[in-house]
Design a protein around this motif. Structure first.
Motif, PDB file in Angstrom:
ATOM      1  N   ALA A 170      19.218 -16.956 -13.344  1.00 45.28           N
ATOM      2  CA  ALA A 170      18.303 -17.942 -12.775  1.00 45.28           C
ATOM      3  C   ALA A 170      18.354 -17.917 -11.246  1.00 45.28           C
ATOM      4  CB  ALA A 170      18.645 -19.340 -13.286  1.00 45.28           C
ATOM      5  N   ILE A 171      19.549 -17.802 -10.687  1.00 47.91           N
ATOM      6  CA  ILE A 171      19.692 -17.759  -9.228  1.00 47.91           C
ATOM      7  C   ILE A 171      19.041 -16.500  -8.667  1.00 47.91           C
ATOM      8  CG2 ILE A 171      21.340 -17.555  -7.334  1.00 47.91           C
ATOM      9  CD1 ILE A 171      23.233 -19.351  -8.951  1.00 47.91           C
ATOM     10  N   ILE A 172      19.275 -15.378  -9.327  1.00 40.69           N
ATOM     11  CA  ILE A 172      18.685 -14.113  -8.868  1.00 40.69           C
ATOM     12  C   ILE A 172      17.157 -14.171  -8.960  1.00 40.69           C
ATOM     13  CG2 ILE A 172      18.437 -11.651  -9.394  1.00 40.69           C
ATOM     14  CD1 ILE A 172      21.395 -11.750 -10.334  1.00 40.69           C
ATOM     15  N   SER A 173      16.637 -14.652 -10.092  1.00 40.80           N
ATOM     16  CA  SER A 173      15.183 -14.712 -10.257  1.00 40.80           C
ATOM     17  C   SER A 173      14.557 -15.729  -9.306  1.00 40.80           C
ATOM     18  CB  SER A 173      14.816 -15.047 -11.705  1.00 40.80           C
ATOM     19  OG  SER A 173      15.333 -16.301 -12.088  1.00 40.80           O
ATOM     20  N   ALA A 174      15.283 -16.815  -9.021  1.00 41.88           N
ATOM     21  CA  ALA A 174      14.786 -17.812  -8.073  1.00 41.88           C
ATOM     22  C   ALA A 174      14.694 -17.228  -6.676  1.00 41.88           C
ATOM     23  CB  ALA A 174      15.701 -19.038  -8.072  1.00 41.88           C
ATOM     24  N   ARG A 175      15.676 -16.404  -6.332  1.00 35.64           N
ATOM     25  CA  ARG A 175      15.661 -15.766  -5.010  1.00 35.64           C
ATOM     26  C   ARG A 175      14.568 -14.700  -4.924  1.00 35.64           C
ATOM     27  NH1 ARG A 175      16.694 -17.001   0.150  1.00 35.64           N
ATOM     28  NH2 ARG A 175      17.462 -15.234   1.370  1.00 35.64           N
ATOM     29  N   ILE A 176      14.416 -13.914  -5.980  1.00 35.64           N
ATOM     30  CA  ILE A 176      13.369 -12.888  -6.003  1.00 35.64           C
ATOM     31  C   ILE A 176      11.997 -13.538  -5.851  1.00 35.64           C
ATOM     32  CG2 ILE A 176      12.197 -11.188  -7.465  1.00 35.64           C
ATOM     33  CD1 ILE A 176      14.945 -10.487  -8.635  1.00 35.64           C
ATOM     34  N   TYR A 177      11.793 -14.629  -6.562  1.00 36.24           N
ATOM     35  CA  TYR A 177      10.526 -15.364  -6.505  1.00 36.24           C
ATOM     36  C   TYR A 177      10.247 -15.817  -5.073  1.00 36.24           C
ATOM     37  CZ  TYR A 177       7.103 -18.986  -7.897  1.00 36.24           C
ATOM     38  OH  TYR A 177       5.991 -19.770  -8.047  1.00 36.24           O
ATOM     39  N   TYR A 178      11.254 -16.417  -4.445  1.00 34.57           N
ATOM     40  CA  TYR A 178      11.096 -16.931  -3.078  1.00 34.57           C
ATOM     41  C   TYR A 178      10.825 -15.803  -2.090  1.00 34.57           C
ATOM     42  CZ  TYR A 178      12.116 -19.417   1.265  1.00 34.57           C
ATOM     43  OH  TYR A 178      12.027 -19.965   2.524  1.00 34.57           O
ATOM     44  N   VAL A 179      11.610 -14.744  -2.182  1.00 38.11           N
ATOM     45  CA  VAL A 179      11.458 -13.615  -1.258  1.00 38.11           C
ATOM     46  C   VAL A 179      10.089 -12.958  -1.431  1.00 38.11           C
ATOM     47  CG1 VAL A 179      12.288 -11.280  -0.700  1.00 38.11           C
ATOM     48  CG2 VAL A 179      13.931 -13.155  -1.030  1.00 38.11           C
ATOM     49  N   THR A 180       9.621 -12.868  -2.671  1.00 40.70           N
ATOM     50  CA  THR A 180       8.317 -12.252  -2.942  1.00 40.70           C
ATOM     51  C   THR A 180       7.203 -12.963  -2.193  1.00 40.70           C
ATOM     52  OG1 THR A 180       9.008 -11.517  -5.144  1.00 40.70           O
ATOM     53  CG2 THR A 180       6.635 -11.697  -4.749  1.00 40.70           C
ATOM     54  N   PHE A 181       7.233 -14.280  -2.205  1.00 39.92           N
ATOM     55  CA  PHE A 181       6.172 -15.039  -1.549  1.00 39.92           C
ATOM     56  C   PHE A 181       6.437 -15.264  -0.062  1.00 39.92           C
ATOM     57  CE2 PHE A 181       5.424 -16.217  -6.015  1.00 39.92           C
ATOM     58  CZ  PHE A 181       4.069 -15.922  -6.096  1.00 39.92           C
ATOM     59  N   GLN A 182       7.573 -14.793   0.425  1.00 42.88           N
ATOM     60  CA  GLN A 182       7.874 -14.837   1.859  1.00 42.88           C
ATOM     61  C   GLN A 182       8.094 -13.418   2.395  1.00 42.88           C
ATOM     62  OE1 GLN A 182       7.172 -17.531   3.365  1.00 42.88           O
ATOM     63  NE2 GLN A 182       8.890 -18.954   3.451  1.00 42.88           N
ATOM     64  N   TRP A 183       7.458 -12.469   1.733  1.00 39.73           N
ATOM     65  CA  TRP A 183       7.725 -11.067   2.054  1.00 39.73           C
ATOM     66  C   TRP A 183       7.337 -10.702   3.484  1.00 39.73           C
ATOM     67  CZ3 TRP A 183      11.001  -7.770   0.707  1.00 39.73           C
ATOM     68  CH2 TRP A 183      10.847  -6.416   0.979  1.00 39.73           C
ATOM     69  N   SER A 184       6.369 -11.392   4.044  1.00 41.58           N
ATOM     70  CA  SER A 184       5.957 -11.103   5.424  1.00 41.58           C
ATOM     71  C   SER A 184       7.128 -11.270   6.388  1.00 41.58           C
ATOM     72  CB  SER A 184       4.811 -12.026   5.840  1.00 41.58           C
ATOM     73  OG  SER A 184       5.196 -13.386   5.737  1.00 41.58           O
ATOM     74  N   TYR A 185       8.058 -12.166   6.042  1.00 39.26           N
ATOM     75  CA  TYR A 185       9.267 -12.336   6.867  1.00 39.26           C
ATOM     76  C   TYR A 185      10.358 -11.356   6.463  1.00 39.26           C
ATOM     77  CZ  TYR A 185      13.723 -14.234   8.445  1.00 39.26           C
ATOM     78  OH  TYR A 185      14.984 -14.364   8.993  1.00 39.26           O
ATOM     79  N   TYR A 186      10.622 -11.253   5.158  1.00 38.19           N
ATOM     80  CA  TYR A 186      11.773 -10.473   4.697  1.00 38.19           C
ATOM     81  C   TYR A 186      11.593  -8.963   4.848  1.00 38.19           C
ATOM     82  CZ  TYR A 186      13.919 -14.728   2.986  1.00 38.19           C
ATOM     83  OH  TYR A 186      14.494 -15.965   2.911  1.00 38.19           O
ATOM     84  N   LYS A 187      10.350  -8.484   4.898  1.00 38.76           N
ATOM     85  CA  LYS A 187      10.153  -7.046   5.087  1.00 38.76           C
ATOM     86  C   LYS A 187      10.644  -6.601   6.463  1.00 38.76           C
ATOM     87  CE  LYS A 187       5.398  -7.282   6.835  1.00 38.76           C
ATOM     88  NZ  LYS A 187       3.985  -6.893   6.598  1.00 38.76           N
ATOM     89  N   ASP A 188      10.647  -7.532   7.410  1.00 37.54           N
ATOM     90  CA  ASP A 188      11.148  -7.229   8.751  1.00 37.54           C
ATOM     91  C   ASP A 188      12.593  -7.659   8.939  1.00 37.54           C
ATOM     92  OD1 ASP A 188       8.643  -6.200   9.580  1.00 37.54           O
ATOM     93  OD2 ASP A 188       7.922  -8.231   9.992  1.00 37.54           O
ATOM     94  N   ASN A 189      13.116  -8.421   7.973  1.00 37.86           N
ATOM     95  CA  ASN A 189      14.500  -8.903   8.047  1.00 37.86           C
ATOM     96  C   ASN A 189      15.182  -8.703   6.695  1.00 37.86           C
ATOM     97  OD1 ASN A 189      14.485 -10.552  10.814  1.00 37.86           O
ATOM     98  ND2 ASN A 189      12.581 -11.027   9.710  1.00 37.86           N
ATOM     99  N   PRO A 190      15.303  -7.470   6.242  1.00 31.47           N
ATOM    100  CA  PRO A 190      15.841  -7.207   4.898  1.00 31.47           C
ATOM    101  C   PRO A 190      17.262  -7.703   4.707  1.00 31.47           C
ATOM    102  CG  PRO A 190      15.721  -5.190   6.195  1.00 31.47           C
ATOM    103  CD  PRO A 190      14.958  -6.221   6.958  1.00 31.47           C
ATOM    104  N   GLY A 191      18.035  -7.788   5.775  1.00 30.75           N
ATOM    105  CA  GLY A 191      19.406  -8.275   5.653  1.00 30.75           C
ATOM    106  C   GLY A 191      19.479  -9.723   5.233  1.00 30.75           C
ATOM    107  N   ASP A 192      18.414 -10.481   5.494  1.00 36.23           N
ATOM    108  CA  ASP A 192      18.408 -11.903   5.143  1.00 36.23           C
ATOM    109  C   ASP A 192      18.082 -12.137   3.674  1.00 36.23           C
ATOM    110  OD1 ASP A 192      19.012 -12.477   7.736  1.00 36.23           O
ATOM    111  OD2 ASP A 192      16.988 -13.118   8.303  1.00 36.23           O
TER     112      ASP A 192
END
Length: 270
Positions: free
Chosen positions: A63-85
């Motif tokens: 659940a924690i992993i899927s919750a994080r994947i869900y969040y990162v997916t919809f915030q990908w514009s940020y995380y694609k430039d900050n993969p370490g986060d």
């Protein structure tokens, strides 16, 4: 006085180079208390008490992993430039709807392998899930996230809130709606209602579907107050869209399972 207001320390304990955050402690506490509640109902239903211990060992991390994947997916514009986060989960940023997706998939596989009724297990789990959500929102409080728009200190004082909550809602020179608190209280009421529902003659699956309806109804309105919503478009908030869909689907399932499938009563053994 405003200059003296400092946020609560997000770090609960430091063990050498390791920092243990309140966010993680609170999430773990919610999972633990939810497990105790589920075990109590499991025993009342005559099922082995280790059923939920076995399930939660898989369900919580997934659940924690899927919750994080869900969040990162919809915030990908940020995380694609900050993969370490992407892995900095202690900073917050997990989505309840993502956790539900992971939990339901895990429960479907688990119940099939154990020869159990998915709907019965889901009904037992429902109060525990929303209890975990109620407690987990205080992790957002410690991180000063998932808050609403600007308000005045007088507004917060009129809500009869203690100073530690009011002061924690003072972020970068502005006071904000404590939407974490609104949702936490809504969820706690939901726990009580679902536990009562478990003692009635509802059909199997209806406690869980009632949870989905109750949570989604409250989330829809509370989400409208938030400033950090995941967005589907510039004007559509993902959580609100999903909440409406879940309410409609849940009501349809209740009607279908009662009229067509002749679902068993929740409290029926087996």
């Amino acid at each position: 006085m405003l200059a003296s207001i400092q946020p609560l320390d997000r770090v609960a304990l430091e063990l050498g180079p390791i920092s243990i955050y309140w966010y993680g402690i609170i999430i773990a506490l919610g999972a633990y208390l939810g497990l105790l509640l589920a075990i109590r109902e499991t025993q009342r239903q005559g099922l082995p008490k280790e059923t939920f211990v076995d399930l939660i060992l898989w369900a919580v991390p997934i659940a924690i992993i899927s919750a994080r994947i869900y969040y990162v997916t919809f915030q990908w514009s940020y995380y694609k430039d900050n993969p370490g986060d992407i892995f900095a989960i202690w900073e917050g940023g997990i989505a309840i709807h993502g956790a539900l997706i992971g939990s339901v998939i895990t429960a479907l596989i688990f119940t099939r392998k154990r020869g159990l009724s998915f709907w019965k297990i889901a009904d037992i789990a429902a109060p525990s899930i929303i209890l975990g959500q109620a407690i987990g929102r205080w992790g957002n409080f410690m991180n000063q996230e998932a808050h609403g728009g600007p308000v005045t200190r007088a507004f917060l004082e009129n809500l009869m809130l203690p100073d530690f909550i009011i002061n924690q809602m003072y972020i970068d020179g502005t006071y904000y709606h404590p939407t974490f608190l609104y949702e936490s209280l809504w969820n706690l009421i939901g726990v009580i209602l679902l536990v009562i529902l478990q003692r009635t003659s509802v059909k199997r699956g209806e406690v869980f579907l009632s949870y989905v309806i109750w949570y989604s109804f409250g989330r829809y309105f509370i989400e409208g107050l938030r400033t950090d919503s995941l967005m589907l478009t510039e004007t559509l908030r993902i959580a609100q869209v999903i909440s409406i869909v879940l309410i409609i689907v849940s009501i349809a399932l209740i009607i279908y399972r009662r009229m067509v499938m002749k679902a068993k009563p929740y409290n029926e053994k087996g």
